[in-house]
Design an enzyme around this catalytic site. Structure first.
Site, PDB file in Angstrom:
ATOM      1  N   HIS A 116       3.127   1.680   3.655  1.00 40.18           N
ATOM      2  CA  HIS A 116       3.975   2.106   3.259  1.00 40.18           C
ATOM      3  C   HIS A 116       2.750   3.398   3.713  1.00 40.18           C
ATOM      4  O   HIS A 116       2.750   4.684   4.615  1.00 40.18           O
ATOM      5  CB  HIS A 116       3.671   2.929   1.915  1.00 40.18           C
ATOM      6  CG  HIS A 116       3.771   3.978   1.754  1.00 40.18           C
ATOM      7  ND1 HIS A 116       4.935   4.248   0.678  1.00 40.18           N
ATOM      8  CD2 HIS A 116       3.109   4.911   1.077  1.00 40.18           C
ATOM      9  CE1 HIS A 116       4.884   5.797   0.092  1.00 40.18           C
ATOM     10  NE2 HIS A 116       3.684   5.602   0.808  1.00 40.18           N
ATOM     11  N   GLU A 117       1.297   3.413   4.114  1.00 39.06           N
ATOM     12  CA  GLU A 117       0.872   4.913   4.209  1.00 39.06           C
ATOM     13  C   GLU A 117       0.697   4.376   6.103  1.00 39.06           C
ATOM     14  O   GLU A 117       0.595   5.851   6.549  1.00 39.06           O
ATOM     15  CB  GLU A 117      -0.661   4.619   3.918  1.00 39.06           C
ATOM     16  CG  GLU A 117      -1.356   4.421   2.671  1.00 39.06           C
ATOM     17  CD  GLU A 117      -0.882   5.498   1.680  1.00 39.06           C
ATOM     18  OE1 GLU A 117      -0.259   4.988   0.883  1.00 39.06           O
ATOM     19  OE2 GLU A 117      -0.678   6.309   2.545  1.00 39.06           O
ATOM     20  N   HIS A 120       2.854   7.487   6.983  1.00 35.60           N
ATOM     21  CA  HIS A 120       2.836   9.104   6.901  1.00 35.60           C
ATOM     22  C   HIS A 120       1.843   9.309   8.166  1.00 35.60           C
ATOM     23  O   HIS A 120       2.341   9.861   8.897  1.00 35.60           O
ATOM     24  CB  HIS A 120       1.946   8.793   5.843  1.00 35.60           C
ATOM     25  CG  HIS A 120       1.695   8.870   4.091  1.00 35.60           C
ATOM     26  ND1 HIS A 120       3.593  10.185   4.559  1.00 35.60           N
ATOM     27  CD2 HIS A 120       1.978   8.349   2.875  1.00 35.60           C
ATOM     28  CE1 HIS A 120       3.804   9.858   2.476  1.00 35.60           C
ATOM     29  NE2 HIS A 120       2.981   8.468   2.458  1.00 35.60           N
ATOM     30  N   HIS A 126       7.377  11.746   1.850  1.00 33.35           N
ATOM     31  CA  HIS A 126       7.587  10.597   1.097  1.00 33.35           C
ATOM     32  C   HIS A 126       9.302  10.376   0.385  1.00 33.35           C
ATOM     33  O   HIS A 126       9.953  11.527   1.290  1.00 33.35           O
ATOM     34  CB  HIS A 126       6.879  10.937  -0.441  1.00 33.35           C
ATOM     35  CG  HIS A 126       6.033   9.947  -0.413  1.00 33.35           C
ATOM     36  ND1 HIS A 126       4.826  10.640  -1.507  1.00 33.35           N
ATOM     37  CD2 HIS A 126       5.056   9.330   0.171  1.00 33.35           C
ATOM     38  CE1 HIS A 126       3.632  10.370  -0.910  1.00 33.35           C
ATOM     39  NE2 HIS A 126       3.948   9.538  -0.862  1.00 33.35           N
TER      40      HIS A 126
END
Lengths: 366, 84
Positions: A116-117, A120, A126
């Site tokens: 997930h990170e 980014h 998101h």
């Protein structure tokens, strides 16, 4: 929402420190696997460095940590954060050491949070799609499942394109097969709802018979846990695809490989002597699946989920004209299409006769 | 054990809401100026934005469902605007 991405496809990463919650090699593996999630669907390549400044610096810290403008809040709450592509903190990912980091479903799975990170770190914001990896709240999913949803794939490919567009430096892999090569043959062919998928090596072509669209993709772009070199595939009556390689088979539903797979083909009722499946097709009219192995075939009843008695039978006896080993077969509008090397035989299962012979690449509008 | 009074709970919830909205729904870029501008929206407006993002009932009030969502472990990057 996406931000400008990195202006290069070769990115470096460095694991600055390790959480004591996990073995070092498990942390390394989780980070590497998390990056692979994104390199599978983009031209990006991630190379680890052990010294100096990497594009993506990965560190564990608690509360206020170093010069980071954000702080952590102890156990639970915020688990990790990351920064968009850029210099300085750009691309960096920080993990809250006050959390319980694990490789499984207890605590917080480092692989899932890191994937997930890194979204980014590559430029994704998101997503409010609860199925997306980029949804803000933590949700455990089995590591055997590919964590990216269509929403995630669309987002990242809108920044970097898909993996086939840019040649990359992966270890020697065959170049994409020529779609209109006259001698082209296939490992496996299956329908998937209204489209037909032709598999060969690491690639698959998606064909929409009703229009001229042909897309070349990597099998791993959809199902990273599937091996290349699939030998047989078919769509069953439950909107699922079964893929076969050697004595293993996988059941796929949408993007998911169902839990518990691969399984051994003898769970379908094949004797131990059968080591692999050449081709398979489910006859939508009868609900029976024919498995072709060498010059013989087995028939499987999808309703009773069992192999029919009296098999194997010689293929030639019931499929006149199909006299050699079958590479692949699928059903379209009631007719079977058998692939034998670069030859394709259109077969009427009702009349039990070959209607015509065509080239194997006839579906690609060459 | 001493029980939390109703008042304590309420204060805790208020602090949770403020923290959460300041952390994940407060930072927006202002196209007219370079850099960040703290979001001058009211708490209710930010709350509505958060409820809309998570597909909750958009009430602008810290109802139970909203508070439950705020307590879930999550990523520290803001949900709105340009992060970083």
């Amino acid at each position: 929402a996406t931000l400008p991405g990195w202006k290069k496809t070769n990115l470096t990463y460095r694991i600055v420190n390790h959480t004591p919650d996990m073995r070092k090699e498990d942390v390394d593996k989780a980070i590497q696997k998390a990056l692979k999630v994104w390199s599978t669907v983009t031209p990006l390549i991630f190379t680890r460095i052990h010294e100096g400044i990497a594009d993506i610096m990965i560190a564990f810290g608690t509360k206020a940590h170093g010069h980071c403008p954000r702080y952590f809040d102890g156990p639970l709450g915020v688990l990790a954060h990351a920064f968009p592509p850029g210099s300085g903190f750009g691309g960096d990912a920080h993990f809250d050491e006050d959390e319980d980091w694990t490789t499984g479903s207890d605590g917080f799975n480092l692989f899932l949070v890191a994937a997930h990170e890194f979204g980014h770190a590559l430029g994704l914001s998101h997503s409010n799609d609860q199925r997306a990896l980029m949804f803000p709240n933590y949700a455990y999913i089995s590591p055997s499942e590919f964590p990216l949803s269509p929403d995630d794939i669309n987002g990242i490919q809108s920044i970097y394109g898909s993996p086939t567009k840019t040649p990359d430096k992966r270890p020697a892999t065959p170049t994409s097969p020529k779609t209109c090569g006259s001698q082209i043959s296939f490992d496996a062919v299956t329908t998937l709802r209204r489209e037909v998928m032709f598999l060969k090596g690491r690639h698959l072509w998606r064909v929409y018979p009703d229009n001229s669209e042909v897309e070349l993709e990597l099998i791993s772009a959809f199902w990273p846990s599937l091996p290349s070199g699939i030998q047989a595939a078919y769509e069953n009556m439950k909107d699922q695809i079964l893929f076969f390689k050697g004595s293993n088979f996988w059941v796929i539903s949408g993007y998911k490989v169902l839990l518990g797979y691969p399984k051994n083909i003898n769970t379908l009722g094949f004797p131990k002597s059968v080591k692999k499946i050449d081709a398979a097709v489910c006859n939508k009219n009868t609900g029976k699946t024919d498995f072709f192995v060498g010059d013989k075939y087995w028939r499987y009843d999808e309703n009773s989920q069992s192999m029919e008695k009296g098999y194997p039978r010689r293929t030639l006896n019931d499929f006149p004209g199909i006299s050699q080993k079958v590479d692949a077969v699928f059903q379209h509008k009631g007719l079977f299409y058998f692939f034998l090397g670069s030859r394709q035989l259109e077969f009427d299962p009702t009349a039990k006769r070959v209607i015509r012979e065509i080239k194997s690449n006839s579906w690609f509008n060459c | 054990l001493p029980l939390h009074s109703e008042k304590d709970n309420k204060e805790e919830d208020t602090k949770l809401v403020e923290d959460y909205l300041n952390k994940f729904y407060a930072v927006e870029t202002d196209p007219n100026q370079r850099g960040w501008k703290t979001n001058a929206e009211s708490t209710a407006e930010k709350l509505q934005k958060m409820q809309r993002f998570f597909g909750l009932k958009v009430t602008g009030k810290p109802d139970t469902e909203t508070l439950e969502m705020m307590k879930k472990p999550r990523c520290g990057v803001p949900d709105v605007g340009l992060y970083g």
